[in-house]
Design an enzyme around this catalytic site. Structure first.
Site: not given
Ligand code: FEO
Length: 405
Positions: A229, A82, A196, A80, A164, A78, A24, A145
């Site tokens: 990640h 991804d 990160y 998001e 994350d 989460h 992104h 986040h």
């Protein structure tokens, strides 16, 4: 990649994305991974999904261990994309599974997907789910986040699935921190943590400190931190916790970073003299040229250094476009505890240094008031001034850094 055992009965079943370079808009030169974890207990449980396009890899890893239809619980830490993009395909393979997420997570899932056929249970901090001999403890981490974010602690194994948090955009064939360090280096791993944190978590330092204190106050015995990640912190979970506390508390390296762009080489010429002036004060100096360096890498280096000078030509009475991009990106990341300054060149009317300093003031950063501006190309006299400017800035950076010792 095959499934990888973290502890007896707990497996990484995610996917490595060797190819992603633009996450992104955030440049990921080392790729990334989308980690999810399968816990084989009386009630098999999957923690997190993967990005759309990687479901088949994750499902193949799951099938190597268990028939997916036996999975009873799916924790979504989460939403998001991804991590959630692959959920529809995963849930199709796990029709028995109930989804567990935060209240905000449920709202997010309902916005991203048609969830009419999904069984969703919302959870909050302190809620638990017994899945056999293990119990999952949910810990909300709102705005670390996204509003929905949470972590899951697997007891009694002491594995914190941290979503994350503590992640790194690192595609590698190693799944654990110690393995990565053995094949690459500790410095590369830590650089990925800085990268990160700077690009994803910089605005949330106060929340991060509070949340880490909350984890400690809960008395959790964290033996392993498993982010969504990068590598799993098997050998040094306390190290990454300390890195986060330090970064959230304003820690930086005693260094002058010079970030610049140049139109016809004039600002680049000034940069050389400024860098030498700072270096001759015994200061560690790094120089980055925008357009040759992705803005996300510049932000990471900005966050690592105690002091940064930003140089720009004046174009149309304002900053060069890539300098503007960096300022705009930094503004949203709300940096703190850094000394900043400006220099640049102009032809007939200035403007760039004024804009840079105003941008930094608007961020609430400590601004070195004395900007350097040169008309067209610096001659010997101006190069000497640039050298002296670099030396003065290095001295100010050293004094500023003392506040954080
Ligand atoms: Fe890795 Fe906020 O997603």
């Amino acid at each position: 990649m095959k499934p990888v055992q973290l502890k007896e009965g707990i497996y990484w079943v995610g996917a490595v994305d060797w190819a992603v370079r633009d996450f992104h808009g955030y440049i990921t030169p080392r790729g990334s991974t989308y980690n999810n974890y399968l816990v084989l207990d009386e009630e098999p449980t999957l923690l997190d999904g993967v990005k759309a396009g990687f479901e088949a890899l994750s499902l193949a890893n799951i099938r190597a261990l268990i028939e997916p239809s036996r999975i009873r619980h799916l924790v979504v830490n989460h939403v998001e994309p991804d991590h959630s993009g692959g959920l529809p395909a995963i849930l199709s393979a796990c029709p028995q599974a109930t989804v567990y997420c935060s209240k905000k997570g449920q709202e997010g899932l309902q916005r991203f997907f048609d969830t009419s056929g999904w069984r969703i249970e919302t959870v909050k901090t302190g809620d638990t789910l017994k899945i056999g001999k293990r119990t999952l403890l949910f810990i909300e981490t709102p705005m670390i986040h996204w509003p929905d974010s949470m972590m899951t602690f697997i007891q009694p194994d002491g594995v914190l699935v941290s979503q994350d948090g503590f992640g790194q955009h690192l595609a590698s064939s190693q799944r654990f921190d110690d393995e990565f360090v053995a094949c690459a280096s500790q410095a590369e791993l830590e650089d990925a943590v800085w990268d990160y944190y700077a690009n994803i978590l910089m605005p949330f330092g106060t929340l991060i400190k509070r949340k880490i204190k909350e984890l400690k106050d809960m008395g959790l015995e964290i033996q392993m931190i498993a982010p969504d990640h990068g590598v799993v912190w098997r050998s040094q979970p306390q190290k990454v916790l300390k890195m986060y506390l330090d970064m959230a508390s304003g820690w930086a390296e005693e260094r002058v970073l010079i970030i610049y762009d140049t139109m016809w080489g004039a600002t680049g010429k000034l940069t050389q003299a400024i860098a030498q002036g700072a270096r001759d004060q015994g200061m560690d100096v790094r120089v980055l040229k925008l357009r040759a360096t992705p803005v996300s890498v510049a932000v990471k280096e900005f966050w690592r250094a105690r002091a940064t000078l930003l140089g720009s030509p004046t174009l149309n009475n304002t900053v060069f476009p890539h300098v503007g991009e960096l300022l705009y990106y930094l503004k949203g990341l709300r940096p703190k505890d850094r000394l900043v300054g400006a220099f640049g060149t102009f032809g007939w009317a200035g403007g760039a240094t004024k804009e840079i300093l105003q941008g930094f003031r608007d961020m609430g950063l400590e601004v070195f008031p004395d900007a350097l501006q040169v008309r067209y190309l610096a001659k010997e006299k101006e190069l000497q001034e640039a050298y002296a400017f670099g030396a003065r800035f290095a001295q100010a950076a050293r004094e500023f850094h003392q506040r954080y010792r």
